[in-house]
Design an enzyme around this catalytic site. Structure first.
Site, PDB file in Angstrom:
ATOM      1  N   TRP A 119       0.822  -1.219   0.000  1.00 13.85           N
ATOM      2  CA  TRP A 119       0.000   0.000   0.000  1.00 13.85           C
ATOM      3  C   TRP A 119       0.857   1.271   0.000  1.00 13.85           C
ATOM      4  O   TRP A 119       0.343   2.357  -0.161  1.00 13.85           O
ATOM      5  CB  TRP A 119      -0.917   0.013   1.220  1.00 13.85           C
ATOM      6  CG  TRP A 119      -2.056  -0.973   1.159  1.00 13.85           C
ATOM      7  CD1 TRP A 119      -2.285  -1.937   0.208  1.00 13.85           C
ATOM      8  CD2 TRP A 119      -3.133  -1.091   2.102  1.00 13.85           C
ATOM      9  NE1 TRP A 119      -3.432  -2.636   0.502  1.00 13.85           N
ATOM     10  CE2 TRP A 119      -3.972  -2.133   1.661  1.00 13.85           C
ATOM     11  CE3 TRP A 119      -3.461  -0.415   3.276  1.00 13.85           C
ATOM     12  CZ2 TRP A 119      -5.132  -2.518   2.350  1.00 13.85           C
ATOM     13  CZ3 TRP A 119      -4.608  -0.797   3.974  1.00 13.85           C
ATOM     14  CH2 TRP A 119      -5.431  -1.831   3.518  1.00 13.85           C
ATOM     15  N   LYS A 120       2.151   1.110   0.239  1.00 14.02           N
ATOM     16  CA  LYS A 120       3.051   2.263   0.390  1.00 14.02           C
ATOM     17  C   LYS A 120       2.462   3.227   1.428  1.00 14.02           C
ATOM     18  O   LYS A 120       1.754   2.791   2.330  1.00 14.02           O
ATOM     19  CB  LYS A 120       3.298   2.945  -0.957  1.00 14.02           C
ATOM     20  CG  LYS A 120       3.708   1.967  -2.060  1.00 14.02           C
ATOM     21  CD  LYS A 120       4.349   2.663  -3.211  1.00 14.02           C
ATOM     22  CE  LYS A 120       4.474   1.704  -4.379  1.00 14.02           C
ATOM     23  NZ  LYS A 120       5.547   2.074  -5.283  1.00 14.02           N
ATOM     24  N   HIS A 150      12.990  -2.696  -0.332  1.00 13.46           N
ATOM     25  CA  HIS A 150      12.239  -2.071  -1.435  1.00 13.46           C
ATOM     26  C   HIS A 150      13.085  -0.934  -2.010  1.00 13.46           C
ATOM     27  O   HIS A 150      13.785  -0.236  -1.263  1.00 13.46           O
ATOM     28  CB  HIS A 150      10.903  -1.544  -0.907  1.00 13.46           C
ATOM     29  CG  HIS A 150       9.972  -1.129  -2.004  1.00 13.46           C
ATOM     30  ND1 HIS A 150      10.111   0.063  -2.675  1.00 13.46           N
ATOM     31  CD2 HIS A 150       8.919  -1.761  -2.577  1.00 13.46           C
ATOM     32  CE1 HIS A 150       9.159   0.151  -3.595  1.00 13.46           C
ATOM     33  NE2 HIS A 150       8.432  -0.941  -3.566  1.00 13.46           N
TER      34      HIS A 150
HETATM   35  C1  PEP Z   1       5.943  -1.637  -5.447  1.00 12.07           C
HETATM   36  O1  PEP Z   1       5.701  -0.660  -4.759  1.00 12.07           O
HETATM   37  O2  PEP Z   1       6.569  -2.590  -4.970  1.00 12.07           O
HETATM   38  C2  PEP Z   1       5.457  -1.678  -6.822  1.00 12.07           C
HETATM   39  C3  PEP Z   1       5.769  -2.701  -7.565  1.00 12.07           C
HETATM   40  O3  PEP Z   1       4.714  -0.602  -7.233  1.00 12.07           O
HETATM   41  P1  PEP Z   1       3.827  -0.521  -8.572  1.00 12.07           P
HETATM   42  O4  PEP Z   1       3.047  -1.807  -8.677  1.00 12.07           O
HETATM   43  O5  PEP Z   1       2.960   0.662  -8.356  1.00 12.07           O
HETATM   44  O6  PEP Z   1       4.767  -0.361  -9.723  1.00 12.07           O
END
Ligand code: PEP
Length: 244
Positions: free
Chosen positions: A10-11, A95
């Protein structure tokens, strides 16, 4: 152990009301086939909310970061033991946003992976190259370096982790690695994992995964599922990805 796994990241999004709506929609819509696991990694303050909503369901929950330390004078940090107390099963480590924006080195990522395991969590270890590194032909060297740092600390405990290949140029950009591009790196990573006897773990792909591209990515022989950022905030999108 290798199995299909879809993890939502979800960040730093959400709030009590929005999370509640999202969790209710996920619970209502997830048909939980036995061959895959679904999890959401939520911001620290909402882990209790995720636990209260998801406990007893087929959806697991986790966090997006963890301290390398067990306890002590580490203001602002959250330990694996604290996360475990709230029922977290997974935690992201390494990450690219942590590496790039918070200066996390390979050594720090490895220490966090070890701390997660020590605390009873499954670390989802993220590796991936930048666009400049890819264009320079350095993708294998970069992802191997990042992986080796973790394997050298964990050794045989690497078998207890999940690995996520997330090319930095594909994260949040809408640009996805093509299935053959992703598969090529996954194959390199899986071969490298053999050094720790861990070639049998789940290796996820992450980077602009959507319902429209999930099935063809997940059909690749070395891709076991996805780490999903933006699309995990939309219940219908995330459910479709999880079902892919
Ligand atoms: C992530 O935050 O790990 C990611 C893959 O983001 P997104 O799917 O938005 O590219």
């Amino acid at each position: 152990m290798r199995g299909k796994l879809i993890v939502g990241n979800w960040k730093m999004h959400g709030g009590l009301a929005a999370n509640s709506a999202l969790l209710v929609a996920l619970l209502a819509g997830w048909k939980s086939p036995a061959d895959r696991t679904v999890a959401v990694c939520v911001p620290f303050p909402y882990i209790g909310q995720a636990r209260d909503a998801l406990a007893g369901s087929a959806i697991a929950w986790g966090a997006q970061d963890v301290s390398a330390h067990v306890s002590g004078a580490f203001t602002g940090e959250v330990s694996a033991g604290m996360l475990a107390e709230f029922g977290c099963r997974y935690v992201l480590v390494g990450h690219s946003e942590r590496r790039q924006l918070h200066g996390e080195t390979d050594a720090v990522v490895a220490a966090k992976a070890a701390a997660a395991l020590d605390g009873g969590l499954t670390p989802v270890v993220c590796v991936g190259e930048t666009l400049a590194e890819r264009n320079a032909g350095h993708t294998p060297a970069v992802v191997w370096r990042q992986l080796d740092a973790v394997m050298s600390v964990l050794g045989g405990r690497m078998t207890l982790t999940v690995l996520a290949y997330e090319p930095v140029w594909a994260i949040g950009t809408g640009v996805t690695a093509t299935p053959p591009e992703a598969q090529a790196v996954h194959a390199l990573l899986r071969a490298r994992l053999a050094a720790a006897g861990a070639q049998g773990i789940s290796v996820l792909y992450g980077g602009s995964v959507k319902a429209a591209n999930a099935a063809e990515l997940f059909a690749m022989p070395d891709i076991d599922g996805g780490l999903v950022g933006g699309a995990s905030l939309d219940a219908n999108e995330f459910l479709a990805i999880a079902a892919a």
